[in-house]
Design a protein around this motif. Structure first.
Motif, PDB file in Angstrom:
ATOM      1  N   VAL A 119       0.858  -1.194   0.000  1.00  0.00           N
ATOM      2  CA  VAL A 119       0.000   0.000   0.000  1.00  0.00           C
ATOM      3  C   VAL A 119       0.889   1.238   0.000  1.00  0.00           C
ATOM      4  CG1 VAL A 119      -1.855   1.246   1.171  1.00  0.00           C
ATOM      5  CG2 VAL A 119      -1.825  -1.265   1.201  1.00  0.00           C
ATOM      6  N   LEU A 120       0.848   1.945  -1.100  1.00  0.00           N
ATOM      7  CA  LEU A 120       1.663   3.153  -1.243  1.00  0.00           C
ATOM      8  C   LEU A 120       0.852   4.346  -0.767  1.00  0.00           C
ATOM      9  CD1 LEU A 120       3.497   3.180  -4.670  1.00  0.00           C
ATOM     10  CD2 LEU A 120       4.430   3.791  -2.446  1.00  0.00           C
ATOM     11  N   ASP A 121       0.973   4.659   0.517  1.00  0.00           N
ATOM     12  CA  ASP A 121       0.159   5.755   1.041  1.00  0.00           C
ATOM     13  C   ASP A 121       1.028   6.918   1.520  1.00  0.00           C
ATOM     14  OD1 ASP A 121       1.194   4.575   3.299  1.00  0.00           O
ATOM     15  OD2 ASP A 121      -0.656   4.660   4.455  1.00  0.00           O
ATOM     16  N   ASN A 122       2.194   7.040   0.866  1.00  0.00           N
ATOM     17  CA  ASN A 122       3.013   8.207   1.171  1.00  0.00           C
ATOM     18  C   ASN A 122       3.796   8.571  -0.077  1.00  0.00           C
ATOM     19  OD1 ASN A 122       4.172  10.293   2.544  1.00  0.00           O
ATOM     20  ND2 ASN A 122       5.286   9.039   4.017  1.00  0.00           N
ATOM     21  N   VAL A 123       4.261   9.813  -0.107  1.00  0.00           N
ATOM     22  CA  VAL A 123       5.072  10.218  -1.265  1.00  0.00           C
ATOM     23  C   VAL A 123       6.545  10.326  -0.878  1.00  0.00           C
ATOM     24  CG1 VAL A 123       3.310  11.300  -2.698  1.00  0.00           C
ATOM     25  CG2 VAL A 123       4.329  12.620  -0.851  1.00  0.00           C
ATOM     26  N   ASP A 124       6.905   9.629   0.158  1.00  0.00           N
ATOM     27  CA  ASP A 124       8.318   9.531   0.513  1.00  0.00           C
ATOM     28  C   ASP A 124       9.027   8.814  -0.645  1.00  0.00           C
ATOM     29  OD1 ASP A 124      10.795   8.692   1.399  1.00  0.00           O
ATOM     30  OD2 ASP A 124      10.100   8.206   3.422  1.00  0.00           O
ATOM     31  N   PRO A 125       9.960   9.507  -1.312  1.00  0.00           N
ATOM     32  CA  PRO A 125      10.589   8.906  -2.497  1.00  0.00           C
ATOM     33  C   PRO A 125      11.295   7.586  -2.197  1.00  0.00           C
ATOM     34  CG  PRO A 125      11.590  11.043  -1.958  1.00  0.00           C
ATOM     35  CD  PRO A 125      10.450  10.856  -1.027  1.00  0.00           C
ATOM     36  N   VAL A 126      11.820   7.453  -0.977  1.00  0.00           N
ATOM     37  CA  VAL A 126      12.531   6.216  -0.620  1.00  0.00           C
ATOM     38  C   VAL A 126      11.548   5.043  -0.568  1.00  0.00           C
ATOM     39  CG1 VAL A 126      13.980   5.102   1.123  1.00  0.00           C
ATOM     40  CG2 VAL A 126      14.205   7.554   0.712  1.00  0.00           C
ATOM     41  N   PHE A 127      10.372   5.315  -0.049  1.00  0.00           N
ATOM     42  CA  PHE A 127       9.342   4.276   0.106  1.00  0.00           C
ATOM     43  C   PHE A 127       8.959   3.679  -1.256  1.00  0.00           C
ATOM     44  CE2 PHE A 127       4.590   3.659   1.377  1.00  0.00           C
ATOM     45  CZ  PHE A 127       4.833   2.361   1.800  1.00  0.00           C
ATOM     46  N   ILE A 128       8.689   4.541  -2.227  1.00  0.00           N
ATOM     47  CA  ILE A 128       8.270   4.036  -3.546  1.00  0.00           C
ATOM     48  C   ILE A 128       9.434   3.313  -4.236  1.00  0.00           C
ATOM     49  CG2 ILE A 128       8.657   6.181  -4.876  1.00  0.00           C
ATOM     50  CD1 ILE A 128       5.961   5.446  -6.318  1.00  0.00           C
ATOM     51  N   LYS A 129      10.627   3.840  -4.056  1.00  0.00           N
ATOM     52  CA  LYS A 129      11.794   3.204  -4.681  1.00  0.00           C
ATOM     53  C   LYS A 129      11.993   1.813  -4.078  1.00  0.00           C
ATOM     54  CE  LYS A 129      16.635   3.104  -4.875  1.00  0.00           C
ATOM     55  NZ  LYS A 129      16.634   1.972  -3.965  1.00  0.00           N
ATOM     56  N   ASP A 130      11.842   1.712  -2.777  1.00  0.00           N
ATOM     57  CA  ASP A 130      12.021   0.410  -2.104  1.00  0.00           C
ATOM     58  C   ASP A 130      11.005  -0.610  -2.623  1.00  0.00           C
ATOM     59  OD1 ASP A 130      14.064   1.477  -0.671  1.00  0.00           O
ATOM     60  OD2 ASP A 130      13.003   1.577   1.250  1.00  0.00           O
ATOM     61  N   ILE A 131       9.782  -0.165  -2.819  1.00  0.00           N
ATOM     62  CA  ILE A 131       8.768  -1.102  -3.327  1.00  0.00           C
ATOM     63  C   ILE A 131       9.096  -1.506  -4.760  1.00  0.00           C
ATOM     64  CG2 ILE A 131       6.319  -1.313  -3.994  1.00  0.00           C
ATOM     65  CD1 ILE A 131       5.616   0.072  -1.386  1.00  0.00           C
ATOM     66  N   LEU A 132       9.504  -0.518  -5.551  1.00  0.00           N
ATOM     67  CA  LEU A 132       9.879  -0.847  -6.940  1.00  0.00           C
ATOM     68  C   LEU A 132      11.061  -1.806  -7.002  1.00  0.00           C
ATOM     69  CD1 LEU A 132       9.287   2.554  -8.742  1.00  0.00           C
ATOM     70  CD2 LEU A 132       8.197   0.361  -9.277  1.00  0.00           C
ATOM     71  N   ASP A 133      11.920  -1.736  -5.995  1.00  0.00           N
ATOM     72  CA  ASP A 133      13.070  -2.649  -5.958  1.00  0.00           C
ATOM     73  C   ASP A 133      12.644  -4.104  -5.823  1.00  0.00           C
ATOM     74  OD1 ASP A 133      14.995  -0.766  -6.211  1.00  0.00           O
ATOM     75  OD2 ASP A 133      15.488  -0.634  -4.077  1.00  0.00           O
ATOM     76  N   ILE A 134      11.514  -4.342  -5.156  1.00  0.00           N
ATOM     77  CA  ILE A 134      11.195  -5.749  -4.896  1.00  0.00           C
ATOM     78  C   ILE A 134      10.007  -6.290  -5.688  1.00  0.00           C
ATOM     79  CG2 ILE A 134      12.270  -5.890  -2.600  1.00  0.00           C
ATOM     80  CD1 ILE A 134       9.405  -5.746  -1.513  1.00  0.00           C
ATOM     81  N   ILE A 135       9.306  -5.429  -6.437  1.00  0.00           N
ATOM     82  CA  ILE A 135       8.218  -5.990  -7.246  1.00  0.00           C
ATOM     83  C   ILE A 135       8.620  -6.008  -8.718  1.00  0.00           C
ATOM     84  CG2 ILE A 135       6.346  -5.314  -5.658  1.00  0.00           C
ATOM     85  CD1 ILE A 135       5.700  -3.058  -7.726  1.00  0.00           C
ATOM     86  N   ASP A 136       8.084  -6.979  -9.422  1.00  0.00           N
ATOM     87  CA  ASP A 136       8.244  -6.991 -10.874  1.00  0.00           C
ATOM     88  C   ASP A 136       6.948  -6.394 -11.425  1.00  0.00           C
ATOM     89  OD1 ASP A 136       8.284  -7.556 -13.528  1.00  0.00           O
ATOM     90  OD2 ASP A 136       8.962  -9.634 -13.311  1.00  0.00           O
ATOM     91  N   VAL A 137       7.043  -5.214 -12.019  1.00  0.00           N
ATOM     92  CA  VAL A 137       5.813  -4.518 -12.428  1.00  0.00           C
ATOM     93  C   VAL A 137       5.014  -5.322 -13.465  1.00  0.00           C
ATOM     94  CG1 VAL A 137       6.486  -2.159 -11.870  1.00  0.00           C
ATOM     95  CG2 VAL A 137       7.029  -3.069 -14.104  1.00  0.00           C
ATOM     96  N   ARG A 138       5.711  -6.226 -14.175  1.00  0.00           N
ATOM     97  CA  ARG A 138       4.989  -7.018 -15.190  1.00  0.00           C
ATOM     98  C   ARG A 138       4.032  -8.021 -14.558  1.00  0.00           C
ATOM     99  NH1 ARG A 138      10.337  -8.542 -18.116  1.00  0.00           N
ATOM    100  NH2 ARG A 138      10.679  -8.755 -15.913  1.00  0.00           N
ATOM    101  N   GLU A 139       4.234  -8.302 -13.278  1.00  0.00           N
ATOM    102  CA  GLU A 139       3.264  -9.187 -12.623  1.00  0.00           C
ATOM    103  C   GLU A 139       2.560  -8.476 -11.460  1.00  0.00           C
ATOM    104  OE1 GLU A 139       6.291 -11.954 -10.114  1.00  0.00           O
ATOM    105  OE2 GLU A 139       5.856 -12.646 -12.143  1.00  0.00           O
ATOM    106  N   THR A 140       2.273  -7.194 -11.697  1.00  0.00           N
ATOM    107  CA  THR A 140       1.677  -6.376 -10.644  1.00  0.00           C
ATOM    108  C   THR A 140       0.397  -5.674 -11.124  1.00  0.00           C
ATOM    109  OG1 THR A 140       3.867  -5.970  -9.724  1.00  0.00           O
ATOM    110  CG2 THR A 140       2.136  -4.439  -9.072  1.00  0.00           C
TER     111      THR A 140
END
Ligand code: PA5
Length: 468
Positions: A119-140
């Motif tokens: 759940v991306l409920d903040n605009v903290d740039p580190v938070f979104i980057k961390d999530i992008l690091d561990i998900i494969d957007v093609r299966e999201t």
């Protein structure tokens, strides 16, 4: 097994906590007023003002949500909610309550093909980057949730993720690309609804009469729940159980949500301005977080219904039993007499863990279940002995059914409490102001004048002489 949650209010009565408590006569006195409040809330429900009351009965949507979720099961791996406040906190509360605490770390098989949830409920740039690091957007799957459809945090995160997604597809793969996006937003207005109309994304509607923090049982909360395998039918059934019970009982002593609202109100009048939510269950910690928003945003108001300045509202706090006994409890027991504590008490934990016997220690041979219960009882007693009013909500076990009950219980209590405090619990002018100031600072067209004024204010603070 009992079929519903119960509220025990013994320890807020003045025969238990003396002058810090409520007299039975005071409750009885308010029970007459409660009948009027009850009538008003029922009338407002019938006239369609209170959309959240209808949500538990709106089962028509369930098959659509379930079949959509089933289509993605096993094929995709992640579900990312992009929303904030009422468009995120309920999703987190459901996930935390009903799934394994390390759900996202389980394998696909262990999750029976259901999706991991972020759940991306903040605009903290580190938070979104961390999530992008561990998900494969093609299966999201990305579920963009915003009732207004214009909320800056939500749209900004959406655009960041959209860019990542677009990198994976060529122009001719437009259909495949679209499968990753579900938009949940208002029925007509707003940027997101326009986008749905233009691009044809899969979408769900948040009705105009459903306020954000009261929307967990709408597609806002149900879609992500279904994609992670939650039994959403039982969530709604539980909510219906409490809603029906409260709807038919204008007698305060038979209306669990009414009684909770009245006691919170009476204690507030006695200076208990802080309302602590204390679940004895890690699973319910984020329900306390969801409650914090519901109570704060609904009841914290400058003006009453007659437009007089009242600056009213209890401050909700969340704490966790037993963890916060070693952090907050000292303050609750010996600090100012300004709090009421609500225990969320589980009658049955889903597992039993034995404490093995080592070194002839007295703990050996008992269970963690016994220990957590003993600590809960001890804390309740210690608070009461120190004249600290406390309420207990007993929950038979954690399940979608009882979670649905809890959601509807607290939402109804907030509606009743709004009437008692004589404020509008369904608006949030303070939040709107913050949103508009952000729009101005981010140069949204139409906000040019405000931008200059705000920037001057910010400069003043930046270069103030009162900085050490
Ligand atoms: O309860 C509310 O109304 C708010 O907390 C909103 O949910 C929050 O501000 C997000 O708004 P929106 O869903 O319109 O983006």
């Amino acid at each position: 097994m009992d079929d519903r949650i119960r509220l025990n209010y013994t320890n807020v009565l003045n025969n238990r906590v003396e002058q810090h408590g409520v007299k039975l006569a005071e409750i009885k006195k308010l029970s007459k007023k409660f009948k009027e409040i009850h009538r008003k809330i029922e009338e407002d429900t019938r006239s369609g003002k209170l959309g959240f009351r209808k949500l538990p009965y709106n089962t028509k949507l369930v098959p659509e949500i379930l079949s959509l979720a089933e289509r993605y099961r096993y094929k995709y791996n992640n579900f990312v909610v992009i929303g904030i406040g009422g468009s995120a906190l309920g999703n987190i509360a459901i996930q935390q309550a009903l799934h394994h605490s390390c759900w996202n770390m389980l394998s696909k098989e262990e999750r029976k093909g259901w999706l991991r949830l972020f759940v991306l409920d903040n605009v903290d740039p580190v938070f979104i980057k961390d999530i992008l690091d561990i998900i494969d957007v093609r299966e999201t799957v990305f579920n963009i949730i915003s009732k207004a459809g214009t909320t800056a945090e939500c749209l900004a995160n959406f655009f960041v993720l959209l860019k990542e997604l677009k990198k994976c597809y060529k122009k001719e793969d437009l259909d495949k690309f679209k499968q990753h996006i579900i938009i949940t937003t208002g029925p007509e207005k707003g940027f997101l609804r326009e986008l749905v109309n233009k691009e044809g994304y899969t979408s769900f509607v948040i009705e105009d009469n459903v306020v954000g923090r009261f929307s967990v049982l709408s597609p806002v909360g149900l879609v992500s729940a279904a994609f992670t395998g939650v039994d959403i039918k039982m969530l709604l059934r539980g909510a219906r159980e409490i809603d029906t019970l409260c709807s038919k009982n204008d007698s305060l002593f038979n209306n669990i949500a009414g009684m909770y609202a009245v006691l919170q109100y009476l204690l507030y009048q006695k200076g208990k301005h802080i309302s602590v939510m204390l679940p004895y269950s890690n699973n319910l910690y984020y329900l306390a977080d969801w409650f914090r928003q519901l109570w704060a945003e609904s009841l914290g108001k400058k003006y009453n219904l007659n437009n007089q300045i009242v600056n009213v509202g209890p401050t909700p706090i969340k704490a966790l039993g037993v963890t916060d006994q070693h952090s907050q409890l000292q303050l609750y027991i010996e600090g100012p007499y300004d709090k009421v504590v609500t225990f969320l008490s589980l009658e049955k934990y889903s597992v039993k863990v034995d404490i093995p016997l080592f070194y002839d220690h007295y703990l050996g041979g008992k269970t963690l279940n016994q220990l957590i219960k003993a600590e809960e009882e001890a804390t309740r007693l210690a608070l009461t002995k120190n004249l600290r009013p406390n309420l207990t909500i007993s929950i038979p076990e954690i399940s979608p059914y009882y979670l649905g009950q809890l959601f509807q219980f607290f939402e109804l209590a907030a509606a009743y409490a709004g009437e008692l405090f004589e404020i509008n619990p369904f608006d949030q002018p303070g939040v709107v102001l913050g949103k508009e100031l952000t729009y101005a600072l981010m140069a949204r067209p139409g906000y040019e004048k405000q931008k200059n004024i705000i920037e001057r204010e910010i400069e003043k603070m930046k270069f103030s002489k009162y900085i050490v």
